[in-house]
Write a protein that holds these residues in place. Structure first.
Motif, PDB file in Angstrom:
ATOM      1  N   VAL A  46       8.279  94.560  35.005  1.00 20.45           N
ATOM      2  CA  VAL A  46       7.883  95.535  34.242  1.00 20.45           C
ATOM      3  C   VAL A  46       8.188  95.057  32.578  1.00 20.45           C
ATOM      4  N   ASP A  47       9.316  94.584  32.491  1.00 21.87           N
ATOM      5  CA  ASP A  47       9.786  94.115  31.277  1.00 21.87           C
ATOM      6  C   ASP A  47       9.288  92.993  30.702  1.00 21.87           C
ATOM      7  N   LYS A  48       8.678  92.008  31.507  1.00 18.58           N
ATOM      8  CA  LYS A  48       8.373  90.641  31.163  1.00 18.58           C
ATOM      9  C   LYS A  48       7.186  90.454  30.146  1.00 18.58           C
ATOM     10  N   ILE A  49       6.241  91.621  30.405  1.00 15.32           N
ATOM     11  CA  ILE A  49       4.989  91.222  29.569  1.00 15.32           C
ATOM     12  C   ILE A  49       4.839  92.549  28.785  1.00 15.32           C
ATOM     13  N   ASN A  50       4.073  92.481  27.713  1.00 21.09           N
ATOM     14  CA  ASN A  50       3.563  93.763  26.845  1.00 21.09           C
ATOM     15  C   ASN A  50       1.932  93.549  26.684  1.00 21.09           C
ATOM     16  N   ILE A  51       1.699  94.737  25.993  1.00 13.98           N
ATOM     17  CA  ILE A  51      -0.041  94.798  25.390  1.00 13.98           C
ATOM     18  C   ILE A  51       0.030  93.356  24.763  1.00 13.98           C
ATOM     19  N   GLY A  52      -1.197  92.615  24.627  1.00 11.40           N
ATOM     20  CA  GLY A  52      -1.610  91.526  24.019  1.00 11.40           C
ATOM     21  C   GLY A  52      -1.156  90.196  24.433  1.00 11.40           C
ATOM     22  N   ASP A  53      -0.103  90.305  25.431  1.00 12.50           N
ATOM     23  CA  ASP A  53       0.439  88.986  25.701  1.00 12.50           C
ATOM     24  C   ASP A  53      -0.800  88.241  26.666  1.00 12.50           C
ATOM     25  N   LYS A  54      -0.731  86.852  26.399  1.00 13.50           N
ATOM     26  CA  LYS A  54      -1.344  86.167  27.485  1.00 13.50           C
ATOM     27  C   LYS A  54      -0.579  85.324  28.359  1.00 13.50           C
ATOM     28  N   ILE A  55      -0.930  85.453  29.649  1.00 12.43           N
ATOM     29  CA  ILE A  55       0.183  85.136  30.661  1.00 12.43           C
ATOM     30  C   ILE A  55      -0.552  84.266  31.823  1.00 12.43           C
ATOM     31  N   ILE A  56      -0.047  83.682  32.351  1.00 13.23           N
ATOM     32  CA  ILE A  56      -0.430  83.081  33.519  1.00 13.23           C
ATOM     33  C   ILE A  56       0.464  83.363  34.675  1.00 13.23           C
ATOM     34  N   VAL A  57      -0.291  83.829  35.869  1.00 16.57           N
ATOM     35  CA  VAL A  57       0.380  84.335  36.922  1.00 16.57           C
ATOM     36  C   VAL A  57      -0.056  83.713  38.359  1.00 16.57           C
ATOM     37  N   LYS A  58       0.937  83.607  39.178  1.00 11.01           N
ATOM     38  CA  LYS A  58       0.839  83.174  40.609  1.00 11.01           C
ATOM     39  C   LYS A  58       0.826  84.238  41.412  1.00 11.01           C
ATOM     40  N   GLY A  59       0.024  84.647  42.302  1.00 10.56           N
ATOM     41  CA  GLY A  59       0.138  85.635  43.064  1.00 10.56           C
ATOM     42  C   GLY A  59      -0.954  85.568  44.123  1.00 10.56           C
ATOM     43  N   PHE A  60      -1.167  87.094  44.592  1.00 10.13           N
ATOM     44  CA  PHE A  60      -2.296  87.193  45.429  1.00 10.13           C
ATOM     45  C   PHE A  60      -3.014  88.573  45.381  1.00 10.13           C
TER      46      PHE A  60
END
Length: 89
Positions: free
Chosen positions: A52-66
């Motif tokens: 929950v604390d790792k990302i904020n609005i406006g962040d560009k992220i790379i996620v690995k999941g399903f």
């Protein structure tokens, strides 16, 4: 299509819901839905616990999941073996 297979996505966070405390089979966990863009497509990214604390609005992220289906809607989950990485421009 990609349901239940680990995939990697590039996303931009455009919105986060209010934090909720949810009782899971592992106990009480913090939960937030992050609404993200992947090109023109919107994806719901479920964030649990310290995610929950790792990302904020406006962040560009790379996620690995399903991808999972919840009530007919596609959600993206990041398991313990998955990753959330911020992209710095």
């Amino acid at each position: 299509m990609f349901e239940n297979k680990l995939i990697t996505l590039n996303l931009e966070v455009i919105e986060k819901t209010e934090e909720k405390i949810v009782l899971t089979k592992w106990g009480y966990k913090r939960h937030v839905k992050a609404i993200c863009k992947n090109g023109s497509e919107k994806i719901i990214l479920n964030l649990w616990g310290n995610q929950v604390d790792k990302i904020n609005i406006g962040d560009k992220i790379i996620v690995k999941g399903f991808i999972i289906k919840i009530k007919g809607e596609s959600h993206f989950n990041v398991p313990k073996s998955g990753k959330i990485l911020k992209v710095k421009l």
